[in-house]
Enzyme design. Structure first.
Site, PDB file in Angstrom:
ATOM      1  N   GLY A  12      21.725  56.278  -4.199  1.00  0.00           N
ATOM      2  CA  GLY A  12      22.428  57.476  -4.649  1.00  0.00           C
ATOM      3  C   GLY A  12      23.563  57.268  -5.631  1.00  0.00           C
ATOM      4  N   TYR A 162      30.422  66.781   9.889  1.00  0.00           N
ATOM      5  CA  TYR A 162      30.456  66.112   8.568  1.00  0.00           C
ATOM      6  C   TYR A 162      31.660  66.619   7.766  1.00  0.00           C
ATOM      7  CZ  TYR A 162      29.059  64.967   3.747  1.00  0.00           C
ATOM      8  OH  TYR A 162      29.043  64.501   2.445  1.00  0.00           O
TER       9      TYR A 162
HETATM   10  N1  LIG Z   1      24.779  64.098  -2.107  1.00  0.00           N
HETATM   11  C1  LIG Z   1      25.628  65.119  -2.018  1.00  0.00           C
HETATM   12  O1  LIG Z   1      25.257  66.293  -2.228  1.00  0.00           O
HETATM   13  C2  LIG Z   1      27.053  64.861  -1.665  1.00  0.00           C
HETATM   14  C3  LIG Z   1      27.939  65.948  -1.661  1.00  0.00           C
HETATM   15  C4  LIG Z   1      29.269  65.720  -1.345  1.00  0.00           C
HETATM   16  C5  LIG Z   1      29.700  64.446  -1.050  1.00  0.00           C
HETATM   17  N2  LIG Z   1      28.829  63.408  -1.035  1.00  0.00           N
HETATM   18  C6  LIG Z   1      29.342  62.061  -0.712  1.00  0.00           C
HETATM   19  O2  LIG Z   1      28.905  61.150  -1.698  1.00  0.00           O
HETATM   20  C7  LIG Z   1      28.930  59.822  -1.155  1.00  0.00           C
HETATM   21  C8  LIG Z   1      27.664  59.090  -1.551  1.00  0.00           C
HETATM   22  O3  LIG Z   1      26.578  59.701  -0.897  1.00  0.00           O
HETATM   23  P1  LIG Z   1      25.143  59.938  -1.580  1.00  0.00           P
HETATM   24  O4  LIG Z   1      24.976  61.389  -1.742  1.00  0.00           O
HETATM   25  O5  LIG Z   1      24.957  59.044  -2.735  1.00  0.00           O
HETATM   26  O6  LIG Z   1      24.191  59.525  -0.350  1.00  0.00           O
HETATM   27  P2  LIG Z   1      23.150  58.331  -0.127  1.00  0.00           P
HETATM   28  O7  LIG Z   1      22.112  58.332  -1.177  1.00  0.00           O
HETATM   29  O8  LIG Z   1      22.709  58.497   1.283  1.00  0.00           O
HETATM   30  O9  LIG Z   1      24.047  57.037  -0.273  1.00  0.00           O
HETATM   31  C9  LIG Z   1      25.029  56.757   0.666  1.00  0.00           C
HETATM   32  C10 LIG Z   1      25.429  55.314   0.572  1.00  0.00           C
HETATM   33  O10 LIG Z   1      26.406  55.057   1.632  1.00  0.00           O
HETATM   34  C11 LIG Z   1      25.923  53.986   2.394  1.00  0.00           C
HETATM   35  N3  LIG Z   1      26.312  54.020   3.802  1.00  0.00           N
HETATM   36  C12 LIG Z   1      25.976  54.925   4.751  1.00  0.00           C
HETATM   37  N4  LIG Z   1      26.466  54.545   5.955  1.00  0.00           N
HETATM   38  C13 LIG Z   1      27.098  53.378   5.742  1.00  0.00           C
HETATM   39  C14 LIG Z   1      27.782  52.459   6.597  1.00  0.00           C
HETATM   40  N5  LIG Z   1      27.879  52.670   7.908  1.00  0.00           N
HETATM   41  N6  LIG Z   1      28.323  51.349   6.065  1.00  0.00           N
HETATM   42  C15 LIG Z   1      28.193  51.098   4.734  1.00  0.00           C
HETATM   43  N7  LIG Z   1      27.550  51.895   3.887  1.00  0.00           N
HETATM   44  C16 LIG Z   1      27.008  53.033   4.387  1.00  0.00           C
HETATM   45  C17 LIG Z   1      24.413  54.034   2.286  1.00  0.00           C
HETATM   46  O11 LIG Z   1      23.897  52.772   2.653  1.00  0.00           O
HETATM   47  P3  LIG Z   1      22.451  52.574   3.378  1.00  0.00           P
HETATM   48  O12 LIG Z   1      21.492  52.367   2.243  1.00  0.00           O
HETATM   49  O13 LIG Z   1      22.658  51.352   4.215  1.00  0.00           O
HETATM   50  O14 LIG Z   1      22.173  53.810   4.175  1.00  0.00           O
HETATM   51  C18 LIG Z   1      24.252  54.373   0.802  1.00  0.00           C
HETATM   52  O15 LIG Z   1      24.384  53.236   0.014  1.00  0.00           O
HETATM   53  C19 LIG Z   1      29.116  59.998   0.357  1.00  0.00           C
HETATM   54  O16 LIG Z   1      30.456  59.723   0.689  1.00  0.00           O
HETATM   55  C20 LIG Z   1      28.818  61.477   0.573  1.00  0.00           C
HETATM   56  O17 LIG Z   1      29.490  61.989   1.711  1.00  0.00           O
HETATM   57  C21 LIG Z   1      27.511  63.583  -1.347  1.00  0.00           C
END
Ligand SMILES: NC(=O)c1ccc[n+]([C@@H]2O[C@H](COP(=O)([O-])OP(=O)(O)OC[C@H]3O[C@@H](n4cnc5c(N)ncnc54)[C@H](OP(=O)(O)O)[C@@H]3O)[C@@H](O)[C@H]2O)c1
Length: 280
Positions: A12, A162
């Site tokens: 992501g 969340y």
């Molecule tokens: N996507 C959205 O719409 C959205 C909206 C608002 C905020 N966000 C925020 O954006 C950030 C990035 O999320 P994303 O959307 O790119 O999601 P994603 O594709 O699920 O990526 C999340 C990343 O965080 C890692 N992660 C999860 N749990 C972890 C842990 N216990 N220790 C270390 N790493 C961990 C995952 O690693 P693994 O590969 O090991 O799972 C992955 O590399 C997050 O903080 C999320 O809350 C996202």
């Protein structure tokens, strides 16, 4: 060599952000729980950017012990830290506890980054000017916070829980920015947009279906990394601190609760206590 530490780069927004930072020529240390996948991402970044100074350290943000070990590994291997991007985060569909017995989203999304940042703060101070970027969410607007009720799973509701963890990111950002105001360290947080990543769990039918229906209306991962990259690298925000940015790189007022200094201080105290850190 300017050095960046970024969490959660295996998927992501984090992958795209790490690549952009690498393209800029910084040393990039990727802190991830899945080190095998992180190594594959590293190889891909090295190949596409030509920057060979890309490293992986193991860090499970949900575990205080793992975060401590990751901080130690980083400190032992790197003399400076100019850019910390707390990106890693997750969502669960059902109540779960971390290895430390805490609600899993609060532990992973707030407490892990809180501890990591605090443990690296002296290194960031000695490397200033420096930046800290926290990937929060607009979900924080709908969050409630009961600091006396962080551990019970009876009140668990996926989005509400969340949102609370993401409110933690904003409260922490504003508090830390005030504390570091005169130290040439900026601290900002952001909402990346609603981005088609892996963040929504797929182990519940309603979430799977909802995710599939919503996907065409979501931002791409590339577009979803824009605000993280802007806050990490743009000269425009070199002196900007204590702000919450939206997905268009515009400053927005965070929720009233997030701006409440009493709540910021209380969360700081509670988090310090849970991490076994001094409050000051
Ligand atoms: N996507 C959205 O719409 C959205 C909206 C608002 C905020 N966000 C925020 O954006 C950030 C990035 O999320 P994303 O959307 O790119 O999601 P994603 O594709 O699920 O990526 C999340 C990343 O965080 C890692 N992660 C999860 N749990 C972890 C842990 N216990 N220790 C270390 N790493 C961990 C995952 O690693 P693994 O590969 O090991 O799972 C992955 O590399 C997050 O903080 C999320 O809350 C996202």
């Amino acid at each position: 060599m300017r050095t960046c530490l970024i969490t959660g780069t295996t998927h992501g927004i984090g992958t795209i952000t790490a690549k952009a930072v690498a393209e800029r020529g910084l040393r990039v240390v990727m802190a991830c729980r899945d080190v095998k996948r992180a190594a594959r991402v590293r190889d891909e970044i090295v190949e596409t950017t030509g920057n060979r100074d890309i490293h992986v350290i193991e860090c499970d943000l949900s575990s205080l012990q793992s975060v401590r070990a990751a901080a130690q590994t980083f400190l032992a291997g790197h003399e400076e830290l100019h850019l910390l991007i707390n990106n890693g985060g997750m969502m669960t569909a059902q109540p779960e506890r971390s290895a430390d017995g805490l609600e899993l989203m609060f532990a992973t999304n707030h407490l892990g980054p809180f501890l990591l940042t605090r443990l690296l703060l002296d290194r960031i101070r000695s490397s200033a000017p420096a930046r800290i970027v926290n990937v929060a969410s607009r979900a924080h607007y709908r969050a409630k916070l009961n600091l006396d009720d962080l551990h019970t799973l009876e009140t668990f509701a996926p989005m509400q829980t969340y949102s609370r963890s993401k409110l933690g990111n904003v409260l922490f950002t504003l508090m830390l920015a005030r504390r570091l105001a005169d130290q040439q360290i900026t601290v900002n947080c952001l909402h990346p947009g609603v981005v088609g990543t892996n963040i929504v769990p797929t182990n519940r039918l309603w979430l799977r279906l909802g995710g599939r229906i919503a996907k065409p209306f979501m931002l791409s991962e590339v577009r979803g990394a824009d605000t993280s990259i802007y806050l990490a690298l743009s000269e425009e925000v070199a002196g900007v601190t204590g702000c919450y940015f939206d997905e268009h790189q515009a400053v927005k007022a965070p929720s009233e609760l997030a701006r409440n200094q009493g709540e910021q201080e209380r969360l700081w105290e509670v988090s310090s206590e849970l991490c076994g850190l001094p409050v000051t």
